[in-house]
Design a protein around this motif. Structure first.
Motif, PDB file in Angstrom:
ATOM      1  N   PRO A   1     -42.593  24.247   4.373  1.00  0.00           N
ATOM      2  CA  PRO A   1     -43.175  24.412   3.005  1.00  0.00           C
ATOM      3  C   PRO A   1     -43.256  23.862   2.185  1.00  0.00           C
ATOM      4  O   PRO A   1     -41.721  23.992   1.598  1.00  0.00           O
ATOM      5  CB  PRO A   1     -44.030  25.637   2.762  1.00  0.00           C
ATOM      6  N   GLN A   2     -43.763  22.639   1.594  1.00  0.00           N
ATOM      7  CA  GLN A   2     -43.338  22.255   0.263  1.00  0.00           C
ATOM      8  C   GLN A   2     -43.576  23.609  -0.715  1.00  0.00           C
ATOM      9  O   GLN A   2     -44.681  23.854  -1.169  1.00  0.00           O
ATOM     10  CB  GLN A   2     -44.683  21.292  -0.122  1.00  0.00           C
ATOM     11  N   MET A   3     -42.472  23.565  -1.722  1.00  0.00           N
ATOM     12  CA  MET A   3     -42.842  24.061  -2.547  1.00  0.00           C
ATOM     13  C   MET A   3     -42.162  23.378  -3.624  1.00  0.00           C
ATOM     14  O   MET A   3     -41.487  22.535  -3.640  1.00  0.00           O
ATOM     15  CB  MET A   3     -42.322  25.252  -2.280  1.00  0.00           C
ATOM     16  N   LYS A   4     -42.249  24.585  -5.207  1.00  0.00           N
ATOM     17  CA  LYS A   4     -41.918  24.144  -6.244  1.00  0.00           C
ATOM     18  C   LYS A   4     -40.252  24.334  -6.354  1.00  0.00           C
ATOM     19  O   LYS A   4     -39.620  24.778  -5.554  1.00  0.00           O
ATOM     20  CB  LYS A   4     -41.909  25.107  -7.112  1.00  0.00           C
ATOM     21  N   ILE A   5     -39.610  23.484  -6.747  1.00  0.00           N
ATOM     22  CA  ILE A   5     -38.351  23.201  -6.883  1.00  0.00           C
ATOM     23  C   ILE A   5     -37.958  23.082  -8.104  1.00  0.00           C
ATOM     24  O   ILE A   5     -38.632  22.830  -9.101  1.00  0.00           O
ATOM     25  CB  ILE A   5     -38.055  21.430  -6.417  1.00  0.00           C
ATOM     26  N   THR A   6     -36.441  22.364  -8.157  1.00  0.00           N
ATOM     27  CA  THR A   6     -35.515  22.944  -9.562  1.00  0.00           C
ATOM     28  C   THR A   6     -34.237  22.623  -9.040  1.00  0.00           C
ATOM     29  O   THR A   6     -33.588  22.721  -8.134  1.00  0.00           O
ATOM     30  CB  THR A   6     -35.231  24.555 -10.227  1.00  0.00           C
ATOM     31  N   PRO A   7     -33.550  21.964  -9.882  1.00  0.00           N
ATOM     32  CA  PRO A   7     -32.796  21.215  -9.731  1.00  0.00           C
ATOM     33  C   PRO A   7     -31.749  21.869 -10.470  1.00  0.00           C
ATOM     34  O   PRO A   7     -31.600  22.747 -11.101  1.00  0.00           O
ATOM     35  CB  PRO A   7     -32.764  20.127 -10.804  1.00  0.00           C
TER      36      PRO A   7
ATOM     37  N   VAL B   1     -25.154  12.944  -4.981  1.00  0.00           N
ATOM     38  CA  VAL B   1     -26.092  13.635  -4.727  1.00  0.00           C
ATOM     39  C   VAL B   1     -26.780  14.579  -6.043  1.00  0.00           C
ATOM     40  O   VAL B   1     -26.302  14.752  -6.643  1.00  0.00           O
ATOM     41  CB  VAL B   1     -26.166  14.358  -3.377  1.00  0.00           C
ATOM     42  N   LYS B   2     -27.710  14.376  -6.317  1.00  0.00           N
ATOM     43  CA  LYS B   2     -29.126  15.279  -6.807  1.00  0.00           C
ATOM     44  C   LYS B   2     -29.366  16.345  -6.117  1.00  0.00           C
ATOM     45  O   LYS B   2     -30.461  15.963  -5.306  1.00  0.00           O
ATOM     46  CB  LYS B   2     -29.957  15.287  -7.752  1.00  0.00           C
ATOM     47  N   VAL B   3     -29.051  17.648  -6.258  1.00  0.00           N
ATOM     48  CA  VAL B   3     -29.073  18.994  -5.591  1.00  0.00           C
ATOM     49  C   VAL B   3     -30.016  19.870  -6.144  1.00  0.00           C
ATOM     50  O   VAL B   3     -30.268  19.936  -7.693  1.00  0.00           O
ATOM     51  CB  VAL B   3     -27.739  19.978  -5.262  1.00  0.00           C
ATOM     52  N   TYR B   4     -31.282  20.514  -5.468  1.00  0.00           N
ATOM     53  CA  TYR B   4     -32.443  20.681  -6.276  1.00  0.00           C
ATOM     54  C   TYR B   4     -32.606  21.912  -4.871  1.00  0.00           C
ATOM     55  O   TYR B   4     -32.613  22.237  -3.755  1.00  0.00           O
ATOM     56  CB  TYR B   4     -33.517  19.669  -6.076  1.00  0.00           C
ATOM     57  N   ARG B   5     -32.988  23.412  -6.120  1.00  0.00           N
ATOM     58  CA  ARG B   5     -33.936  24.127  -5.094  1.00  0.00           C
ATOM     59  C   ARG B   5     -34.689  24.905  -4.907  1.00  0.00           C
ATOM     60  O   ARG B   5     -35.805  24.645  -5.694  1.00  0.00           O
ATOM     61  CB  ARG B   5     -32.766  25.721  -6.293  1.00  0.00           C
ATOM     62  N   LEU B   6     -34.737  25.651  -4.276  1.00  0.00           N
ATOM     63  CA  LEU B   6     -37.131  25.401  -3.542  1.00  0.00           C
ATOM     64  C   LEU B   6     -36.859  26.791  -3.901  1.00  0.00           C
ATOM     65  O   LEU B   6     -35.939  27.914  -4.150  1.00  0.00           O
ATOM     66  CB  LEU B   6     -36.746  25.788  -1.942  1.00  0.00           C
ATOM     67  N   GLU B   7     -38.234  26.711  -4.210  1.00  0.00           N
ATOM     68  CA  GLU B   7     -39.123  27.919  -4.989  1.00  0.00           C
ATOM     69  C   GLU B   7     -38.209  29.396  -4.056  1.00  0.00           C
ATOM     70  O   GLU B   7     -37.942  31.171  -4.909  1.00  0.00           O
ATOM     71  CB  GLU B   7     -40.035  28.314  -5.317  1.00  0.00           C
ATOM     72  N   GLN B   8     -38.125  29.764  -2.834  1.00  0.00           N
ATOM     73  CA  GLN B   8     -37.975  29.889  -2.010  1.00  0.00           C
ATOM     74  C   GLN B   8     -37.675  29.851  -1.130  1.00  0.00           C
ATOM     75  O   GLN B   8     -37.327  28.910  -0.470  1.00  0.00           O
ATOM     76  CB  GLN B   8     -39.081  31.322  -2.001  1.00  0.00           C
ATOM     77  N   THR B   9     -36.306  30.754   0.260  1.00  0.00           N
ATOM     78  CA  THR B   9     -36.046  30.144   0.834  1.00  0.00           C
ATOM     79  C   THR B   9     -36.471  30.390   2.394  1.00  0.00           C
ATOM     80  O   THR B   9     -37.062  31.349   2.726  1.00  0.00           O
ATOM     81  CB  THR B   9     -34.544  31.412   0.821  1.00  0.00           C
ATOM     82  N   THR B  10     -36.837  29.435   3.639  1.00  0.00           N
ATOM     83  CA  THR B  10     -37.551  29.176   4.294  1.00  0.00           C
ATOM     84  C   THR B  10     -36.307  29.374   5.584  1.00  0.00           C
ATOM     85  O   THR B  10     -34.866  28.719   5.428  1.00  0.00           O
ATOM     86  CB  THR B  10     -37.697  28.340   5.015  1.00  0.00           C
TER      87      THR B  10
ATOM     88  N   ARG C   1     -41.137  13.962  -5.725  1.00  0.00           N
ATOM     89  CA  ARG C   1     -40.011  13.939  -4.207  1.00  0.00           C
ATOM     90  C   ARG C   1     -39.504  14.580  -4.139  1.00  0.00           C
ATOM     91  O   ARG C   1     -38.982  15.809  -4.327  1.00  0.00           O
ATOM     92  CB  ARG C   1     -38.721  12.518  -4.532  1.00  0.00           C
ATOM     93  N   GLN C   2     -40.574  15.198  -2.005  1.00  0.00           N
ATOM     94  CA  GLN C   2     -39.673  15.812  -1.251  1.00  0.00           C
ATOM     95  C   GLN C   2     -39.894  15.204  -0.220  1.00  0.00           C
ATOM     96  O   GLN C   2     -39.901  14.538  -0.146  1.00  0.00           O
ATOM     97  CB  GLN C   2     -40.490  17.429  -1.530  1.00  0.00           C
ATOM     98  N   PRO C   3     -38.598  15.442   1.010  1.00  0.00           N
ATOM     99  CA  PRO C   3     -38.472  14.950   1.730  1.00  0.00           C
ATOM    100  C   PRO C   3     -39.947  14.895   2.669  1.00  0.00           C
ATOM    101  O   PRO C   3     -40.104  15.738   2.666  1.00  0.00           O
ATOM    102  CB  PRO C   3     -37.908  15.668   3.746  1.00  0.00           C
ATOM    103  N   ASP C   4     -39.610  13.837   2.916  1.00  0.00           N
ATOM    104  CA  ASP C   4     -41.418  13.076   3.973  1.00  0.00           C
ATOM    105  C   ASP C   4     -41.373  13.616   5.003  1.00  0.00           C
ATOM    106  O   ASP C   4     -42.451  14.092   5.495  1.00  0.00           O
ATOM    107  CB  ASP C   4     -41.403  10.800   3.937  1.00  0.00           C
ATOM    108  N   GLN C   5     -39.834  13.401   6.000  1.00  0.00           N
ATOM    109  CA  GLN C   5     -40.591  14.950   6.680  1.00  0.00           C
ATOM    110  C   GLN C   5     -39.084  15.414   7.124  1.00  0.00           C
ATOM    111  O   GLN C   5     -38.404  15.569   6.038  1.00  0.00           O
ATOM    112  CB  GLN C   5     -40.036  13.055   8.345  1.00  0.00           C
ATOM    113  N   SER C   6     -39.373  16.484   8.560  1.00  0.00           N
ATOM    114  CA  SER C   6     -38.099  17.389   8.096  1.00  0.00           C
ATOM    115  C   SER C   6     -36.570  17.154   8.470  1.00  0.00           C
ATOM    116  O   SER C   6     -36.225  17.531   9.798  1.00  0.00           O
ATOM    117  CB  SER C   6     -38.296  18.146   8.893  1.00  0.00           C
ATOM    118  N   ILE C   7     -36.110  16.338   7.466  1.00  0.00           N
ATOM    119  CA  ILE C   7     -34.714  15.598   8.306  1.00  0.00           C
ATOM    120  C   ILE C   7     -33.915  16.647   7.075  1.00  0.00           C
ATOM    121  O   ILE C   7     -34.139  17.092   5.930  1.00  0.00           O
ATOM    122  CB  ILE C   7     -34.621  14.702   7.597  1.00  0.00           C
ATOM    123  N   ALA C   8     -33.131  16.713   7.210  1.00  0.00           N
ATOM    124  CA  ALA C   8     -31.526  17.833   6.645  1.00  0.00           C
ATOM    125  C   ALA C   8     -30.133  17.076   7.556  1.00  0.00           C
ATOM    126  O   ALA C   8     -30.221  16.373   8.826  1.00  0.00           O
ATOM    127  CB  ALA C   8     -31.640  19.347   7.995  1.00  0.00           C
TER     128      ALA C   8
END
Length: 193
Positions: free
Chosen positions: A167-173, A136-145, A3-10
Motif C-alpha cells: 500500500p502507498q503510505m507516508k514515508i520518511t527518509p 541510494v537514499k533510503v525511506y522508511r514506510l509508515e508501516q511494515t507490510t 515518489r514511490q515505486p510505480d510498480q511492485s519491484i524490489a
C-alpha cells in the motif's frame, strides 16, 4: 519525497546490508549481479524500488568485525520456517557509478560494511563486467507490510516483481537531506581523488 515505486519491484539484498542502510551506516550498495540474472550482469531496472531482505548466504566473515554482531542478531531473529518477508523500506538511486579497478574500490572501504576481500571478490567476479556502486537514499514506510515468500522470489537474481501489493503510505527518509548530501560528497570526493 513524493515518489514511490510505480510498480511492485524490489531489489534483493542481504538483511544485514539493508539494516546498515536503514541505520545510516552506509548509503551505498555494491552490485555485480546474481548467477541467475537475465542479462548475465547487473542492470539498474528501476531508480526507485522496495528493499527485499534476504537471509541466506549471509556470512559473518564477509563483514567488517564491528558489523558481525548485527548479523548474528538478524540470524537469531530469523525463523527459517517463516514464509513471510517484511517490506519496511524502499530506496531511490541517486547515482549508479561503475567501478572497474581495485584502487577506486579501496578508497570506498570506509563507506561500507564489507571486508576488503569480499568487496574485491565482487569486483573480480565476471571481471569484464563493472561493479555497480549504487548511492541510494533510503525511506522508511509508515508501516511494515509482510508478504509471502513465494518460490519465484528465490534464486540468485537481483530484481523481483512482488505479487503482493504494497500500500502507498507516508514515508520518511532515514537520513536528513543535509546528512545524506554530506555523505554523498564524501564518497564522490573519495572516488575522484
Amino acid at each position: 519525497m513524493s515518489r514511490q515505486p510505480d510498480q511492485s519491484i524490489a531489489l534483493k539484498e542481504w538483511a544485514v546490508a539493508i539494516q546498515a542502510l536503514t541505520q545510516g551506516d552506509q548509503i551505498l550498495l555494491l552490485r555485480k549481479g546474481g548467477i541467475a540474472e537475465e542479462a548475465k550482469e547487473f542492470q539498474l531496472k528501476e531508480n526507485c524500488f522496495y528493499l527485499f531482505p534476504t537471509y541466506l548466504h549471509q556470512k559473518a566473515e564477509l563483514l567488517k568485525e564491528e558489523f558481525q554482531p548485527i548479523l548474528e542478531n538478524i540470524v537469531q531473529q530469523w525463523d527459517q520456517t517463516n514464509k513471510e518477508i517484511p517490506i519496511q523500506y524502499f530506496a531511490e538511486v541517486v547515482q549508479d557509478i561503475e567501478i572497474q579497478d581495485d584502487a577506486t574500490l579501496a578508497r570506498l572501504y570506509p563507506f561500507h560494511i564489507w571486508t576488503e576481500n569480499f568487496a574485491e571478490a565482487r569486483l573480480h567476479w565476471k571481471r569484464e563486467k563493472p561493479l555497480h556502486l549504487l548511492i541510494v537514499k533510503v525511506y522508511r514506510l509508515e508501516q511494515t507490510t509482510k508478504i509471502l515468500l513465494r518460490d519465484e522470489y528465490n534464486g540468485c537474481k537481483s530484481w523481483i516483481s512482488l505479487k503482493d501489493e504494497i500500500p502507498q503510505m507516508k514515508i520518511t527518509p532515514v537520513l536528513s537531506e543535509e546528512d545524506f548530501e554530506q555523505r554523498v560528497q564524501l564518497i564522490l570526493q573519495s572516488i575522484n581523488s
